[in-house]
Design a protein around this motif. Structure first.
Motif, short mmCIF file in Angstrom:
data_model
loop_
_atom_site.label_atom_id
_atom_site.label_comp_id
_atom_site.label_asym_id
_atom_site.label_seq_id
_atom_site.Cartn_x
_atom_site.Cartn_y
_atom_site.Cartn_z
N VAL A 146 -1.67 6.13 -12.38
CA VAL A 146 -2.74 7.13 -12.49
C VAL A 146 -2.18 8.50 -12.13
O VAL A 146 -1.54 8.67 -11.09
CB VAL A 146 -3.92 6.79 -11.55
CG1 VAL A 146 -4.99 7.89 -11.60
CG2 VAL A 146 -4.54 5.44 -11.91
N ILE A 147 -2.43 9.48 -12.99
CA ILE A 147 -1.96 10.84 -12.75
C ILE A 147 -2.66 11.42 -11.52
O ILE A 147 -3.86 11.25 -11.36
CB ILE A 147 -2.15 11.72 -14.01
CG1 ILE A 147 -1.46 13.07 -13.86
CG2 ILE A 147 -3.64 11.88 -14.37
CD1 ILE A 147 -1.34 13.86 -15.17
N ILE A 159 -6.12 9.24 -5.05
CA ILE A 159 -5.05 8.24 -5.14
C ILE A 159 -4.97 7.38 -3.88
O ILE A 159 -4.45 6.28 -3.91
CB ILE A 159 -3.66 8.85 -5.46
CG1 ILE A 159 -3.31 9.99 -4.50
CG2 ILE A 159 -3.57 9.32 -6.90
CD1 ILE A 159 -1.86 10.43 -4.61
N ARG A 160 -5.54 7.90 -2.79
CA ARG A 160 -5.55 7.10 -1.57
C ARG A 160 -6.41 5.84 -1.78
O ARG A 160 -6.00 4.73 -1.44
CB ARG A 160 -6.11 7.95 -0.42
CG ARG A 160 -6.01 7.28 0.90
CD ARG A 160 -6.58 8.19 1.97
NE ARG A 160 -6.15 7.74 3.26
CZ ARG A 160 -5.77 8.55 4.23
NH1 ARG A 160 -5.76 9.85 4.06
NH2 ARG A 160 -5.40 8.05 5.39
N ALA A 161 -7.60 6.05 -2.36
CA ALA A 161 -8.51 4.91 -2.60
C ALA A 161 -7.90 3.96 -3.64
O ALA A 161 -7.97 2.73 -3.49
CB ALA A 161 -9.86 5.42 -3.08
N PHE A 173 1.77 0.49 -7.58
CA PHE A 173 1.00 1.68 -7.92
C PHE A 173 1.92 2.88 -8.12
O PHE A 173 2.70 3.24 -7.23
CB PHE A 173 -0.02 1.97 -6.82
CG PHE A 173 -0.87 3.20 -7.07
CD1 PHE A 173 -1.33 3.52 -8.35
CD2 PHE A 173 -1.23 4.03 -6.02
CE1 PHE A 173 -2.11 4.64 -8.57
CE2 PHE A 173 -2.01 5.17 -6.22
CZ PHE A 173 -2.45 5.48 -7.51
N HIS A 174 1.80 3.49 -9.27
CA HIS A 174 2.59 4.70 -9.59
C HIS A 174 1.65 5.87 -9.80
O HIS A 174 0.59 5.73 -10.40
CB HIS A 174 3.40 4.48 -10.88
CG HIS A 174 3.98 5.76 -11.45
ND1 HIS A 174 3.53 6.31 -12.64
CD2 HIS A 174 4.95 6.59 -10.99
CE1 HIS A 174 4.21 7.43 -12.88
NE2 HIS A 174 5.07 7.62 -11.91
N SER A 192 -0.57 4.91 0.17
CA SER A 192 -0.11 3.59 -0.31
C SER A 192 0.53 3.67 -1.70
O SER A 192 0.14 2.97 -2.63
CB SER A 192 -1.29 2.60 -0.37
OG SER A 192 -2.00 2.59 0.83
N LEU A 193 1.54 4.54 -1.81
CA LEU A 193 2.18 4.73 -3.11
C LEU A 193 3.48 3.92 -3.19
O LEU A 193 4.24 3.86 -2.23
CB LEU A 193 2.49 6.21 -3.32
CG LEU A 193 1.28 7.14 -3.26
CD1 LEU A 193 1.70 8.60 -3.16
CD2 LEU A 193 0.41 6.94 -4.51
#
Lengths: 394, 137
Positions: A146-147, A159-161, A173-174, A192-193
């Motif tokens: 997800v951008i 992006i955290r969620a 996850f990217h 969490s990346l």
């Protein structure tokens, strides 16, 4: 005529301090970082220092940063590298309809190689619902991409969620953070990346340099096989000068720049929205990149607006079909549920920390007249359309 | 501009100086009061809409104007069409092809050729409209 550069989403001017930092690595310190002699080690030192700087900036370890040639390569590496390394686990990838073309086209190519891809919808402001991500995950899912900050409409995803969902489900996850890097929080642990794409030329560094953060232990297949550079994940002699410049750009970037750009962006919004029949594309406020503004002007076409602005020395960009090679309107704007007609009338203005109030004032001075002139030419505009300014000067 | 530079530009998708001049200063853009006929082509979904207004006297186009929603190519093709058509007889005017418009402008980027086609069609549509009205009269 003085150039007013409001297309920093496309690329940015290299900071003079970046150029200074790079210079020695073209002649005096020209060594190959893989050579064991002193010239090589000199370059190696600079390379590893740069790696440390960049790792620190996103809360990563130095050996999790893989230098590449830029955002497109990092995104291809992430998507294809994960797909090939993990195909024994499954063949399903989840992404969104508002990704950059390099993610979308890498995914489309993977579909020809037996992978299945889900392209998630976004809401009318361009947000991905983390619950939708969770729902889309199947037993076959190996990757979610997800951008982070959207290049066209500036939407900053949660992006955290999404990262939490993926971590819980043990899915890699990217995020593509080309536009958001140094412009909003990016922390691989807090968010969490597993993989993060970043690049240099959007942050006043040189072109042709980027990086992929790869979390320790992530199974990924290299795109470039060769001499085993970059922890054997990306072979090829490192672009030392470019990497040094990239790290310098990261060091210079600071939170005061974010505040400054946010203020300037909001000033731009406030004034451009005074033009009648004008709408914002994307969101307003905190969840928008501090340097991005995107508008749709009814009844007119974006390439034409851009060409008139260009004639006044102002650089901008558009999501209109007319400016694309395919003659399709921007897939990002269409994903918001916009009419094609409104997508044709879009204009992106993206500022940088070098943008001055005088430059924005100049834009505000000429833009109403340009829109008015084009509306007078347009058969779609109601003839009683009132404009705040006449087409003076044209 | 040296030939070489314009060659590179046309191949890379840039606009000719004439196209840009026409785009920036169109002499024939805007409303026409009581036109004798109107041609309407294109659609907003595709990004181009062109309306061509003509006045006809003694079988000649004495005045022509356009209103166009579209890009630099669409607006400059509209203007080029008007320049080419003004003063021509209806028979001469309906022979104006997209190739004539392209040659008049110098070139258009390859993906924009359809804009010149739209220009030629817009005028044909206006002439058709004129003849239909004229028959009834």
């Amino acid at each position: 005529m003085k150039t007013i550069y409001l297309d920093n989403g496309a690329t940015t001017m290299a900071d003079p301090k970046v150029i200074e930092a790079m210079k020695p690595y073209f002649d005096d310190k020209f060594g190959n970082a893989s050579s064991t002699h002193h010239k090589g080690q000199e370059a190696k030192m600079a390379l590893e220092e740069a790696r440390e700087t960049i790792a620190k900036s996103i809360g990563a370890r130095y050996d999790e940063i893989i230098f590449t040639s830029g955002g497109t390569e990092s995104n291809n590496f992430a998507v294809k590298g994960i797909a090939f390394a993990n195909k024994s686990k499954g063949n399903h990838i989840i992404t969104t309809k508002i990704e950059h073309d390099c993610i979308l086209n890498a995914c489309k190519w993977l579909e020809t190689q037996g992978f299945k891809v889900t392209y998630l919808d976004v809401d009318k402001e361009g947000f991905v619902d983390p619950k939708q991500v969770e729902k889309a995950i199947t037993k076959q899912t190996i990757l979610v991409s997800v951008i982070h900050g959207n290049n066209e409409i500036g939407t900053i995803q949660d992006i955290r969620a999404i990262g939490e969902v993926c971590r819980k489900k043990e899915i890699i996850f990217h995020t593509d953070a080309c536009q958001s890097y140094t412009k909003t929080l990016l922390d691989v642990k807090k968010q969490s990346l597993d993989l993060v794409t970043i690049n240099s030329h959007k942050i006043h560094g040189p072109k042709g340099v980027g990086a992929l953060y790869v979390r320790k232990g992530t199974k990924i297949t290299p795109l470039n096989h060769g001499g085993g550079h970059e922890f054997a994940l990306r072979s090829g002699t490192e672009n030392v000068s470019g990497i040094v410049g990239f790290a310098k750009a990261v060091k210079i970037a600071g939170s005061s720049h974010i505040k400054q750009m946010t203020k300037m962006r909001d000033y731009l919004f406030e004034n451009v929205l005074k033009i009648p029949d004008t709408a914002v594309n994307g969101s307003t406020g905190d969840r928008r990149l501090c340097n991005n503004a995107n508008f749709s002007f009814k009844y007119v076409e974006g390439e034409s607006i851009g060409a008139y602005l260009d004639a006044k020395g102002i650089c901008s960009s558009t999501g209109s079909a007319c400016s694309s090679h395919t003659l399709e309107p921007s897939h990002v704007l269409m994903a918001l549920g916009m009419d094609a007609e409104d997508a044709h009338g879009s204009l992106r203005l993206s500022i940088s920390r070098f943008t001055t109030k005088e430059e924005i004032d100049k834009l505000i001075e000429v833009l109403p007249g340009i829109i008015s002139k084009l509306r007078k030419m347009s058969p779609l505009a109601k003839s009683d359309t009132k404009d705040s300014a006449d087409s003076g000067g044209w | 501009m040296p030939n070489n530079a314009s060659n590179i530009q046309s191949k890379q998708g840039g606009y000719s100086r004439k196209a840009l001049d026409y785009f920036k200063n169109p002499k024939h853009a805007g409303e026409m009061k009581n036109p004798d006929a109107t041609g309407k082509v294109g659609n907003p979904t595709c990004g181009d809409v062109m309306h061509i207004f003509i006045k006809v006297k003694d079988n000649k186009i004495t005045d022509i104007k356009f209103k166009t929603f579209g890009c630099v190519a669409a607006i400059s093709s509209s203007e080029a069409l008007c320049v080419l058509a003004k003063g021509k007889t209806l028979e001469q005017a309906e022979k104006i092809s997209n190739q004539d418009i392209l040659e008049h402008l110098g070139w258009l980027p390859p993906v924009k050729i359809h804009c010149s086609v739209l220009g030629a069609e817009g005028l044909k549509d206006a002439i058709k409209d004129f003849r239909e009205k004229h028959k009834k009269a």
